[in-house]
Design a protein around this motif. Sequence first.
Motif, PDB file in Angstrom:
ATOM      1  N   UNK A 185       0.794  -1.175   0.114  1.00 24.10           N
ATOM      2  CA  UNK A 185       0.057   0.022  -0.010  1.00 24.10           C
ATOM      3  C   UNK A 185       0.969   1.162  -0.024  1.00 24.10           C
ATOM      4  N   UNK A 186       2.018   1.181   0.283  1.00 22.91           N
ATOM      5  CA  UNK A 186       2.828   2.364   0.035  1.00 22.91           C
ATOM      6  C   UNK A 186       3.651   2.329  -1.148  1.00 22.91           C
ATOM      7  N   UNK A 187       4.228   1.347  -1.737  1.00 17.58           N
ATOM      8  CA  UNK A 187       4.739   1.293  -3.059  1.00 17.58           C
ATOM      9  C   UNK A 187       3.934   1.405  -4.195  1.00 17.58           C
ATOM     10  N   UNK A 188       2.537   1.042  -3.780  1.00 19.38           N
ATOM     11  CA  UNK A 188       1.484   0.980  -4.719  1.00 19.38           C
ATOM     12  C   UNK A 188       1.802   0.090  -6.359  1.00 19.38           C
ATOM     13  N   UNK A 189       2.617  -1.027  -5.735  1.00 19.57           N
ATOM     14  CA  UNK A 189       2.839  -2.054  -6.873  1.00 19.57           C
ATOM     15  C   UNK A 189       2.522  -3.416  -6.608  1.00 19.57           C
ATOM     16  N   UNK A 190       2.080  -4.297  -7.246  1.00 22.25           N
ATOM     17  CA  UNK A 190       2.184  -5.887  -7.085  1.00 22.25           C
ATOM     18  C   UNK A 190       3.540  -6.192  -6.982  1.00 22.25           C
TER      19      UNK A 190
ATOM     20  N   UNK B  42      -7.476  -7.650   0.557  1.00 24.12           N
ATOM     21  CA  UNK B  42      -7.218  -6.333   0.509  1.00 24.12           C
ATOM     22  C   UNK B  42      -5.638  -6.210   1.150  1.00 24.12           C
ATOM     23  N   UNK B  43      -5.328  -4.982   0.863  1.00 24.94           N
ATOM     24  CA  UNK B  43      -4.071  -4.634   1.732  1.00 24.94           C
ATOM     25  C   UNK B  43      -4.210  -3.199   2.103  1.00 24.94           C
ATOM     26  N   UNK B  44      -3.649  -2.860   3.471  1.00 21.36           N
ATOM     27  CA  UNK B  44      -3.882  -1.681   3.819  1.00 21.36           C
ATOM     28  C   UNK B  44      -3.195  -1.406   4.856  1.00 21.36           C
ATOM     29  N   UNK B  45      -2.788   0.246   4.887  1.00 23.13           N
ATOM     30  CA  UNK B  45      -1.612   0.640   5.822  1.00 23.13           C
ATOM     31  C   UNK B  45      -1.908   0.399   7.071  1.00 23.13           C
ATOM     32  N   UNK B  46      -0.726   0.420   8.057  1.00 20.29           N
ATOM     33  CA  UNK B  46      -0.932   0.603   9.347  1.00 20.29           C
ATOM     34  C   UNK B  46      -1.785   1.732   9.717  1.00 20.29           C
ATOM     35  N   UNK B  47      -2.420   1.372  10.964  1.00 18.38           N
ATOM     36  CA  UNK B  47      -3.410   2.234  11.494  1.00 18.38           C
ATOM     37  C   UNK B  47      -4.791   2.315  11.131  1.00 18.38           C
ATOM     38  N   UNK B  48      -4.877   1.531   9.715  1.00 14.68           N
ATOM     39  CA  UNK B  48      -6.262   1.694   9.377  1.00 14.68           C
ATOM     40  C   UNK B  48      -6.983   0.291   9.477  1.00 14.68           C
ATOM     41  N   UNK B  49      -8.261   0.135   9.425  1.00 10.23           N
ATOM     42  CA  UNK B  49      -8.969  -0.817   9.833  1.00 10.23           C
ATOM     43  C   UNK B  49      -9.484  -1.505   8.513  1.00 10.23           C
ATOM     44  N   UNK B  50      -9.614  -3.068   8.513  1.00  8.95           N
ATOM     45  CA  UNK B  50      -9.932  -3.588   7.269  1.00  8.95           C
ATOM     46  C   UNK B  50     -11.352  -3.553   6.834  1.00  8.95           C
ATOM     47  N   UNK B  51     -11.619  -3.309   5.734  1.00  8.04           N
ATOM     48  CA  UNK B  51     -12.948  -3.263   4.982  1.00  8.04           C
ATOM     49  C   UNK B  51     -13.843  -4.590   4.853  1.00  8.04           C
TER      50      UNK B  51
END
Lengths: 416, 129
Positions: free
Chosen positions: B7-12, B81-90
Amino acid sequence: MQRYSGFGLVKHAFGHHENWERQWRNPEPKKQYDVIIVGGGGHGLATAYYLAKEFGVRNVAVIEKGWLGGGNTARNTTIVRSNYLWDEAGRLYNHSLDLWKGLSQDLNYNVMFSQRGVLNLGHTLQDMRDIQRRVNANRLNGIDSEVVTPQQVKEIEPEIDISNRARYPIMGASWQKSAGVARHDAVAWGFARGADSHGVDLLQNTEVTGFKIRDGKVLGVHTNRGDIEAHTVGCVAAGNSGVLAKMAGIKLPLESHPLQALVSEPLKPILNTVTMSNHVHGYVSQSDKGDLVIGAGIDGYLGYGQRGSYPTIEHTLQAIVEMFPMFSRVRMNRQWGGIVDTCPDACPILSKTDVKGLYFNCGWGTGGFKATPGSGHVFAASLAKGEMHPIAAPFSIDRFHTGALIDEHGAAGVAH
Amino acid sequence: MFYILCPYCKEHREEEEFHPRGQAHLMRPEDPDNTTDEEWGDYLFFRDNPRGIHHEMWVHSVGCRKFFNITRNTVTYEILETYPMGEQPTITADDPSVRHEQGAQVADGGWQTVGARPENTALNEETSS
């Protein structure tokens, strides 16, 4: 039970081997048993066998959702050894090793236990210090174990590369001569046949869907073939233990990971022993059929898929080729994964629970096969008496709250 | 082989660039000196071990070296899904669409089913060898 013997083999040869008895019955579930074992793998079947044979509890059912010995019993690399570091673990695994020695005779079933020895290689100075410590601990506990030099390793296993060309040259090893391998399927079948002959009902294709618990006491299990009553239930379900525990409202400190193994095409005899290396992360032996049996590490993530990842295979084969460069062109035949229930301290849980009458035997992680008879024996004793057997007692689930862990990562680690 | 969207590099990127670090959203007890043995043991050793949807922490160890979270199915291995630290899963195991479409083995009644069932072909196919 029809006893097996050389004479019987000759006799049945005249009948074209068409009149052998079935090894076990396929009974309908009764409404009530004294003890129910959930899980028909090696440990569960061994528990049932010793319950019936040694502790006189014969009204026993083994409930298995698939077929007998179809999980990790059929998916491991069949290594049997007992050179564990800590006293508690050493006692448990050595108790098992003692039972292995007479198992074929005891079961009247050839489990092909072959004491060909196990080498645990060291590749760094720290490895060698750990090995020396472990070997000394083993010897104090009466477990045969010795430190060997690279030259001695080469004498034991002539094809191994002890040169300095390797990325991690071999600096020595621990050597347990009484360790070895056994035929995994035969172990499950032998225990199943033995248990059945003592009156144990082996219920296959029967899935536990819940527990009947009242006032903190277990009264039985719900299955897809109806409810079955018992006041003592032992869960021996390896990778699915956590799921069972959840049904009973119990938390276990287990994580289920895929663990892979693979076998090569059959080769002429080339390996004398079992070679394991924690440092470069692989272990290999040769089966009586001739294929190389290779074990990998676990995948780091949780998984119930019974398959592993390719990076892990690649990593393992790199290690094997580094130890045995001549295997670089051997083709691999099959690869599979089992679901192992790993514990934070790499030791199993043999324990009572907060639910009276409900016991768990799980958390064997990557190294349960070697413990099959010992685990079954001490667990059976515990179920029969309602008190944990002295060898099993330190493996209580309480240790994760008291802090009395038995940290076997050093002796277990990868090569378990 | 996983292809993981950092989620930071925005790349697979391939699985080998990453390292799994266990269950996500674990909270260290705020006052460790005053926890009971029970609470401290639970925090250190006891983890969810679901058959189905799991939220886990990974680190992009040979990439940006940042930690992030993944929601993944532990049976089908599908990354949801992947999501940054501090966020909650959807996406969570309670989500009804997940239950049916992703084949998560979450049964009604508060516990999860064990093992392959005839009606779940995906699971049966995985029980190989």
